[in-house]
Design a protein around this motif. Structure first.
Motif, PDB file in Angstrom:
ATOM      1  N   LYS A   1       0.807  -1.213   0.000  1.00 21.32           N
ATOM      2  CA  LYS A   1       0.000   0.000   0.000  1.00 21.32           C
ATOM      3  C   LYS A   1       0.842   1.266   0.000  1.00 21.32           C
ATOM      4  N   ASN A   2       1.935   1.259   0.749  1.00 18.70           N
ATOM      5  CA  ASN A   2       2.769   2.463   0.863  1.00 18.70           C
ATOM      6  C   ASN A   2       3.995   2.426  -0.036  1.00 18.70           C
ATOM      7  N   ASP A   3       3.910   1.639  -1.122  1.00 18.02           N
ATOM      8  CA  ASP A   3       4.941   1.655  -2.165  1.00 18.02           C
ATOM      9  C   ASP A   3       4.393   2.490  -3.324  1.00 18.02           C
ATOM     10  N   ILE A   4       5.031   3.610  -3.597  1.00 21.94           N
ATOM     11  CA  ILE A   4       4.522   4.549  -4.598  1.00 21.94           C
ATOM     12  C   ILE A   4       5.667   5.001  -5.493  1.00 21.94           C
ATOM     13  N   ILE A   5       5.401   5.060  -6.789  1.00 23.24           N
ATOM     14  CA  ILE A   5       6.389   5.559  -7.748  1.00 23.24           C
ATOM     15  C   ILE A   5       5.883   6.857  -8.340  1.00 23.24           C
ATOM     16  N   LEU A   6       6.681   7.897  -8.258  1.00 26.59           N
ATOM     17  CA  LEU A   6       6.376   9.158  -8.922  1.00 26.59           C
ATOM     18  C   LEU A   6       7.208   9.223 -10.192  1.00 26.59           C
ATOM     19  N   PHE A   7       6.532   9.419 -11.324  1.00 28.25           N
ATOM     20  CA  PHE A   7       7.254   9.397 -12.594  1.00 28.25           C
ATOM     21  C   PHE A   7       6.678  10.408 -13.572  1.00 28.25           C
ATOM     22  N   LEU A   8       7.521  10.795 -14.509  1.00 22.32           N
ATOM     23  CA  LEU A   8       7.123  11.684 -15.597  1.00 22.32           C
ATOM     24  C   LEU A   8       6.974  10.860 -16.863  1.00 22.32           C
ATOM     25  N   LEU A   9       6.069  11.283 -17.710  1.00 22.61           N
ATOM     26  CA  LEU A   9       5.850  10.608 -18.995  1.00 22.61           C
ATOM     27  C   LEU A   9       6.058  11.634 -20.084  1.00 22.61           C
ATOM     28  N   ASP A  10       7.170  11.498 -20.803  1.00 24.68           N
ATOM     29  CA  ASP A  10       7.540  12.460 -21.839  1.00 24.68           C
ATOM     30  C   ASP A  10       7.676  11.727 -23.167  1.00 24.68           C
ATOM     31  N   ARG A  11       6.762  12.019 -24.091  1.00 20.83           N
ATOM     32  CA  ARG A  11       6.764  11.363 -25.398  1.00 20.83           C
ATOM     33  C   ARG A  11       6.788   9.842 -25.242  1.00 20.83           C
ATOM     34  N   LYS A  12       5.979   9.379 -24.311  1.00 22.11           N
ATOM     35  CA  LYS A  12       5.781   7.958 -24.026  1.00 22.11           C
ATOM     36  C   LYS A  12       7.003   7.287 -23.406  1.00 22.11           C
ATOM     37  N   LYS A  13       7.965   8.086 -22.966  1.00 24.09           N
ATOM     38  CA  LYS A  13       9.109   7.579 -22.221  1.00 24.09           C
ATOM     39  C   LYS A  13       8.884   7.836 -20.731  1.00 24.09           C
ATOM     40  N   ILE A  14       9.153   6.822 -19.913  1.00 22.95           N
ATOM     41  CA  ILE A  14       8.909   6.928 -18.471  1.00 22.95           C
ATOM     42  C   ILE A  14      10.200   7.292 -17.753  1.00 22.95           C
ATOM     43  N   GLN A  15      10.123   8.342 -16.943  1.00 22.34           N
ATOM     44  CA  GLN A  15      11.276   8.763 -16.147  1.00 22.34           C
ATOM     45  C   GLN A  15      10.889   8.725 -14.675  1.00 22.34           C
ATOM     46  N   VAL A  16      11.512   7.836 -13.921  1.00 23.10           N
ATOM     47  CA  VAL A  16      11.227   7.705 -12.490  1.00 23.10           C
ATOM     48  C   VAL A  16      11.867   8.868 -11.745  1.00 23.10           C
ATOM     49  N   GLU A  17      11.037   9.578 -10.955  1.00 21.29           N
ATOM     50  CA  GLU A  17      11.519  10.737 -10.194  1.00 21.29           C
ATOM     51  C   GLU A  17      11.755  10.391  -8.718  1.00 21.29           C
ATOM     52  N   HIS A  18      10.789   9.725  -8.122  1.00 20.34           N
ATOM     53  CA  HIS A  18      10.895   9.338  -6.719  1.00 20.34           C
ATOM     54  C   HIS A  18      10.346   7.926  -6.538  1.00 20.34           C
ATOM     55  N   VAL A  19      10.950   7.193  -5.621  1.00 22.03           N
ATOM     56  CA  VAL A  19      10.448   5.874  -5.246  1.00 22.03           C
ATOM     57  C   VAL A  19      10.216   5.871  -3.739  1.00 22.03           C
ATOM     58  N   ILE A  20       8.980   5.569  -3.355  1.00 20.88           N
ATOM     59  CA  ILE A  20       8.612   5.483  -1.944  1.00 20.88           C
ATOM     60  C   ILE A  20       8.396   4.011  -1.611  1.00 20.88           C
ATOM     61  N   LYS A  21       9.167   3.504  -0.688  1.00 24.04           N
ATOM     62  CA  LYS A  21       9.074   2.099  -0.270  1.00 24.04           C
ATOM     63  C   LYS A  21       8.685   2.057   1.191  1.00 24.04           C
ATOM     64  N   ASN A  22       7.559   1.390   1.491  1.00 24.30           N
ATOM     65  CA  ASN A  22       7.051   1.352   2.861  1.00 24.30           C
ATOM     66  C   ASN A  22       6.910   2.749   3.455  1.00 24.30           C
ATOM     67  N   GLY A  23       6.474   3.682   2.606  1.00 31.73           N
ATOM     68  CA  GLY A  23       6.220   5.039   3.081  1.00 31.73           C
ATOM     69  C   GLY A  23       7.444   5.915   3.210  1.00 31.73           C
ATOM     70  N   ARG A  24       8.606   5.424   2.827  1.00 29.98           N
ATOM     71  CA  ARG A  24       9.850   6.204   2.949  1.00 29.98           C
ATOM     72  C   ARG A  24      10.474   6.398   1.573  1.00 29.98           C
ATOM     73  N   ILE A  25      10.941   7.599   1.302  1.00 27.84           N
ATOM     74  CA  ILE A  25      11.606   7.875   0.025  1.00 27.84           C
ATOM     75  C   ILE A  25      12.957   7.156   0.017  1.00 27.84           C
ATOM     76  N   VAL A  26      13.140   6.244  -0.948  1.00 27.14           N
ATOM     77  CA  VAL A  26      14.390   5.491  -1.045  1.00 27.14           C
ATOM     78  C   VAL A  26      15.141   5.804  -2.335  1.00 27.14           C
ATOM     79  N   PHE A  27      14.499   6.551  -3.226  1.00 27.27           N
ATOM     80  CA  PHE A  27      15.189   6.978  -4.447  1.00 27.27           C
ATOM     81  C   PHE A  27      14.608   8.317  -4.862  1.00 27.27           C
TER      82      PHE A  27
END
Length: 387
Positions: free
Chosen positions: A359-385
């Motif tokens: 539940k608390n695993d969330i990926i924040l990403f941008l989508l530019d011309r159908k290319k995915i760029q990962v901005e932040h990774v939240i694992k167990n509610g904590r930012i790990v990337f």
């Protein structure tokens, strides 16, 4: 992306990629403390999606999960790399090998989980893809025939003991004598069973499902190049409503037309896997594989056995790239593509273990011309990337 920051508080507006609704994530010192709906829609805010889950991954970025020399440091490094690609859970996939090598590899994975909390959180289970598969040409793929054998509960129990109970998924060819009793024991012990690398007939597929098989390993692969029009093992698995279908959507393993058929037929029971090998992320060339010997990786990321050109020896794209391919080719919306590599997997895993929680695993990403760029990774509610 960042809305405001005050005394360790950061609020981020984003768009839920599955519901397409705007949300507000509130963090305190890098820890998620609140997630609510929001009306603060703005251009250029990131998408938010559940953490990606890879049920079938043999290695990544030069690290081979099937090398008996695998170390704790290797697994920690692989985990960090996968997190940077939005993959918050993965099942290291151990393929057909000698009993001694399998025992050593699964023990190394388990010992790493014991010693590293983040790795343990990311490795929910191990996928044992062999040795209980078909030895038939085409069906066995790149698996070493000399180690293939009939399902053996006593041997599996040894593997499971070495893995500390971490084997949560196993691929089986149900045409073996004793396979149905084996599948039922797996189900009774909380191990998901997949049908794969098999030449099973219609009756055997049906019996496997009745015994407890719940998914298909890389449907459309691990079968001979030529099959009867009907019936055949692909049709039979598509027709089995109880089976989830795992597919590799890298643009190499199966054609777009087959991807469309599976998605239309299985809908929410469609799961994207990578089947990535350690060559994912490496430049083209000839390499030595612990699975199938000499392999060739070409510029399109096609990985083939040198001894049998055209016979695939695994994949060389990450799960994120598989999701991206679906979007690039307009085979699925970003939300549907992401769901097939996250929410659909959660639904499957919950069938065998209701303790699974992402539940608390969330990926924040941008989508530019159908290319995915990962901005932040939240694992167990904590930012790990991400910053």
């Amino acid at each position: 992306m960042q809305k405001r920051m005050d005394k360790g508080i950061k609020v981020i507006d984003c768009i839920n990629c599955i519901t397409n609704k705007t949300e507000e994530l509130t963090f305190h010192d890098g820890i998620l403390v609140n997630r609510t709906g929001s009306e603060n829609y703005r251009n250029n805010i990131p998408f938010a999606g559940p953490g990606l889950i890879d049920l079938q991954i043999n290695g990544i970025n030069g690290i081979d999960f099937n090398n008996p020399s695998l170390t704790k440091e290797d697994i920690i490094k692989a985990t960090g790399f996968l997190l940077s690609k939005g993959i918050t859970h993965f099942f290291p996939t151990v393929v057909t090998n000698s009993d001694e090598n399998i025992l050593q590899i699964v023990d190394t994975i388990y010992q790493t989980c014991l010693s590293d909390a983040l790795v343990n959180d990311c490795i929910w289970g191990i996928h044992l893809e062999g040795p209980f598969i078909s030895a038939a040409d085409g069906a066995k793929g790149a698996h070493d025939e000399k180690y293939i054998k009939a399902p053996d509960w006593e041997l599996f129990s040894k593997f499971q003991n070495a893995a500390g109970g971490k084997i949560k998924l196993i691929t089986v060819a149900p045409e073996w004598d004793g396979a149905f009793a084996f599948i039922k024991k797996c189900k009774d012990n909380g191990v998901l069973v997949a049908i794969g690398h098999s030449m099973a007939n219609t009756k055997q597929i049906s019996m496997a499902v009745n015994a407890g098989a719940t998914l298909s390993t890389h449907l459309g692969n691990g079968v001979p190049l030529f099959l009867p029009r009907h019936p055949n093992i692909i049709w039979d698995q598509l027709a089995a409503e109880e089976l989830y279908a795992c597919i590799i959507t890298d643009g190499i393993h199966i054609p777009d037309s087959f991807i469309k058929v599976v998605m239309k037929n299985k809908a929410g029971a469609t799961i994207v896997v990578s089947d990535a090998t350690c060559f994912a992320g490496m430049p083209p060339g000839e390499f030595q594989s612990n699975i199938g010997g000499a392999v060739i990786l070409d510029g399109e990321k096609r990985l083939s056995l040198k001894s049998s050109p055209g016979l695939l020896a695994g994949a060389a794209k990450s799960l994120l790239e598989n999701v991206e391919y679906l979007v690039e080719k307009n085979l699925a919306t970003p939300g549907i593509a992401w769901q097939m590599a996250s929410s659909n997997v959660v639904n499957l895993l919950a069938r065998s273990d209701d303790r699974f929680n992402s539940k608390n695993d969330i990926i924040l990403f941008l989508l530019d011309r159908k290319k995915i760029q990962v901005e932040h990774v939240i694992k167990n509610g904590r930012i790990v990337f991400g910053k």
